[in-house]
Design an enzyme around this catalytic site. Structure first.
Site, mmCIF file in Angstrom:
data_model
loop_
_atom_site.group_PDB
_atom_site.id
_atom_site.type_symbol
_atom_site.label_atom_id
_atom_site.label_comp_id
_atom_site.label_asym_id
_atom_site.label_seq_id
_atom_site.Cartn_x
_atom_site.Cartn_y
_atom_site.Cartn_z
ATOM 1 C CB SER A 181 64.098 33.013 43.562
ATOM 2 O OG SER A 181 63.312 31.871 43.805
ATOM 3 C CG LEU A 182 65.241 36.834 39.094
ATOM 4 C CD1 LEU A 182 64.542 37.778 38.121
ATOM 5 C CD2 LEU A 182 66.690 36.648 38.687
ATOM 6 C CE LYS A 227 60.033 38.472 39.412
ATOM 7 N NZ LYS A 227 58.808 37.708 39.669
ATOM 8 N NE ARG A 278 61.965 28.883 39.944
ATOM 9 C CZ ARG A 278 62.064 28.610 41.243
ATOM 10 N NH1 ARG A 278 61.118 27.898 41.843
ATOM 11 N NH2 ARG A 278 63.097 29.031 41.958
ATOM 12 C CD GLU A 337 56.844 33.335 34.198
ATOM 13 O OE1 GLU A 337 56.242 33.454 35.279
ATOM 14 O OE2 GLU A 337 58.008 32.875 34.108
ATOM 15 C CE LYS A 350 57.603 41.903 43.399
ATOM 16 N NZ LYS A 350 56.888 40.889 42.624
ATOM 17 C CB CYS A 407 18.429 31.470 46.319
ATOM 18 S SG CYS A 407 19.515 30.742 47.576
ATOM 19 C CB CYS A 410 21.322 29.166 44.394
ATOM 20 S SG CYS A 410 21.805 30.888 44.566
#
Length: 674
Positions: free
Chosen positions: A99-100, A123, A144, A178, A316, A408, A430
């Site tokens: 992971s990063l 990302k 992965r 990705e 982030k 309904c 319904c």
């Protein structure tokens, strides 16, 4: 157009950095044009390109593929086969996929960069895939997984929209990237796939489920794209110690890469801001940015921790939090029976837009946040896109699950699985469960109500505005509520009401098709209408024996028609619908033609006597015939003005003994009555 591939690739709708060299750009243009023409012709019976032009563009694409040595997966030159697996095999990665490390501080990034240059990219929020090519051919594709062992999804990867299945490099190549589904494709697919509401809440979950399908045909239909972000190894290639050179090399092999720019400490803050300003318009799901040193050897020299590589880091976004007052929880039924809680709060500005609603996902979250009317809550946008509740500052806990299903009126049931409580409507009748039927009724070939999409229908049904078809024509009773709805307004309501008024004047074939009788498409609806002199009462009272005597209506369709009109509830609903619409009066007046009725025609080549193929198709259908896109044993006539053509359709017709006629001969059929 016999080389049709159901790719639907639309590269213009995807927000990414693509190879811009002339051959690749032209190949992508050709793939998009050819697939669009094939989809229009085979799925919608609309001709947007004649055969000559299609063949010319197809040959150009074939030439470019041979010249470049690269073939993209969405290319119509590829004949795709689908082998369904019982389970996905597992494969251990050659090197662990770590992971990063993450930060929300720009100052941290400046310190991390030092005097080095780096690549700054989106990302992407999807599913990480490892691709392995050997001899220029895709050898395997592996997810992965847990970073050590992944699942082999090679057949599925071959059905991604944009990866090369053949490249101009004969040695071993390993790269990572990705797999993602764009927001626009997510919205489109979310409306089309049954039971999607219960399984997929965002593009990442949909992508994960699509990539890991046992049936590659499903993956092919889901519009999955692949964007390379790391070149692991390419045997014998000198990349001049630069990640940027690696990425350019991948582009030259036909791969799409993540969008990136070169940056350094003095420009990183501005560069991040430029990415941030484009978040709202970015069509690909992203949960931040990635920074990786351009100097390959320097990055390797730093090594890694047990969890993170030291040559790259993730940035982030900092969440903007705003406090507001919770006004209510709206319980919104979905087509799976799940009743979803949606928080309605006083509008606040978040990340440049006004928001007033947020999904709370399930009853457990409502209870965990102790939500109640009037509570002060803090809200934010996850990934700067999706509104969410961060916390409840007062926690009155007064919100309770609904006593009745809003769509309904039946009592819902609370289910608990793995400590998560959800609310479900168990009524199989319904109306929200029959969303596809309402969407068919509003569709172009049925009542054609522009603006009444599945998404809008689902909203109206969940609020109790629509319980059966006739309610669509009474939506004016809910004008004030509709105008106040998010995404609507006075103008949108007026446009919808105008479309509904226009749809209230229709034809009998459109009405019959809109009822959703099993197996009855628009062509069969026209055959029925013509045979019974456009008299709905005669159709309603027809018995199976009489129906099977009609050319084109077999015993299965006849049973479906009789069964539908024998159901008293269906008749009551139809009567209520008929009280809201007006059916165009049509006299038989020779429209029904015994030479045409019940027979199947295929049309190919350029038209001479008719404006286009669509006009010729209308004549056939109005005379009681059917039009198909391919020649088969059930074809009565192939219409082609070039009878001596060596096209695949002509060859197939000769092989099966199907009559090939010109438009002139078709007109003779049309004007000659028994």
């Amino acid at each position: 157009m016999d080389n049709y591939d159901d790719g639907n690739a639309d590269y213009t709708s995807i927000n990414t950095a693509m190879p811009e060299t002339a051959p690749f750009k032209r190949m992508r243009e050709l793939i998009a044009l050819l697939n669009k023409a094939s989809e229009a012709y085979y799925k919608k019976n609309i001709e947007i390109m004649d055969n000559y032009e299609y063949d010319r563009l197809y040959d150009e694409l074939l030439m470019l593929e041979k010249k470049s040595g690269i073939v993209l997966s969405a290319s119509p030159t590829q004949k795709v086969g689908y082998e369904v697996l019982e389970s996905l095999p597992k494969k251990e990665h050659d090197t662990p996929m770590l992971s990063l490390n993450k930060t929300k501080s720009v100052e941290d990034l400046k310190g991390w960069l030092g005097s080095e240059k780096a690549l700054l990219s989106w990302k992407l929020d999807g599913l990480t895939i490892v691709l392995n090519y050997d001899g220029g051919i895709l050898k395997n594709a592996v997810t992965r997984g847990n970073g050590i062992v992944g699942e082999v999804i090679t057949d599925n990867a071959r059905n991604f929209k944009n990866i090369p299945v053949k490249i101009d490099f004969n040695k071993e190549l390993i790269l990572r990237g990705e797999a993602v589904i764009s927001y626009s494709d997510f919205d489109r697919i979310n409306e089309q796939i049954p039971d999607l509401d219960a399984k997929y809440k965002n593009p990442r979950n949909l992508c994960s489920g699509s990539v890991r399908q046992l049936n590659p045909e499903i993956t092919a239909s889901r519009s999955v794209y692949f964007y390379a972000f790391t070149l692991v190894s390419a045997q014998g290639v000198d990349f001049k110690n630069s990640i940027d050179v690696q990425m350019q090399w991948l582009k030259d092999r036909g791969f799409d890469t993540v969008e990136y720019i070169m940056t350094e400490a003095k420009s990183i803050e501005t560069d991040i801001k430029n990415f941030e300003n484009r978040i709202e318009k970015n069509n690909l799901p992203s949960d931040g940015l990635v920074l990786i040193y351009d100097d390959i050897e320097y990055g390797k020299s730093l090594g890694s921790t047990s969890k993170f590589p030291r040559n790259s880091i993730a940035f982030k976004w900092s969440d903007e939090l705003k406090e507001t007052k919770l006004l209510d929880i709206e319980w919104s039924p979905s087509r799976t029976g799940l009743i979803n809680p949606i928080a309605i709060f006083e509008p606040v500005e978040l990340e440049g837009t006004t928001v007033s609603r947020a999904s709370v996902h399930n009853l457990s979250m409502v209870e965990g946040l102790k939500l109640g009317k009037g509570d002060i809550i803090s809200v934010y946008k996850a990934n700067m896109i999706i509104p969410q509740i961060a916390k409840n500052l007062t926690g009155s806990g007064s919100i309770k699950p609904p006593d009745l299903c809003p769509a309904c009126g039946h009592k819902p049931k609370i289910k608990q699985e793995a400590d998560v409580k959800t609310v479900h409507c168990t009524n199989k009748e319904c109306p929200i469960r029959h969303i596809k039927g309402f969407a068919l009724l509003a569709g172009r070939d049925a009542l054609n109500i522009d603006g009444l999409s599945e998404k809008t229908l689902e909203k109206f049904i969940s609020l109790g505005f629509i319980k059966e078809a006739s309610d669509i024509f009474k939506l004016s009773r809910h004008k004030d509520e509709i105008v106040a709805m998010e995404g609507f307004g006075e103008k949108s309501y007026e446009n919808l009401e105008a479309a509904i008024q226009k749809a209230s004047h229709t034809t009998l074939p459109r009405l019959l098709y809109s009822l959703g009788i099993t197996g009855i498409g628009l062509s069969n609806a026209k055959i029925l209408s013509s045979h019974f002199d456009f008299d709905l009462e005669r159709i309603k009272n027809a018995k199976k024996e009489e129906l099977t005597e009609i050319d084109g209506i077999g015993s299965v369709l006849a049973s479906a028609i009789e069964e539908y009109f024998s159901n008293s509830e269906n008749i009551l609903r139809l009567d209520r619908l008929l009280s809201c619409i007006e059916i165009e009066k049509v006299q038989k007046s020779g429209t029904y033609n015994e030479n045409i009725a019940g027979k199947t025609f295929v049309i190919t080549g350029k038209t001479q006597k008719f404006e286009n193929r669509k006009k010729l198709q209308e004549i056939i259908e109005n005379s009681g015939g059917k039009v198909s896109s391919s020649v088969s044993a059930s074809t009565a006539y192939l219409i082609n003005n070039d009878i001596s053509s060596t096209s695949s359709k002509n060859k197939k017709a000769v092989e099966l003994g199907v009559s090939i006629i010109t438009e002139e001969e078709f007109l003779n059929l049309l004007n000659t009555r028994r």
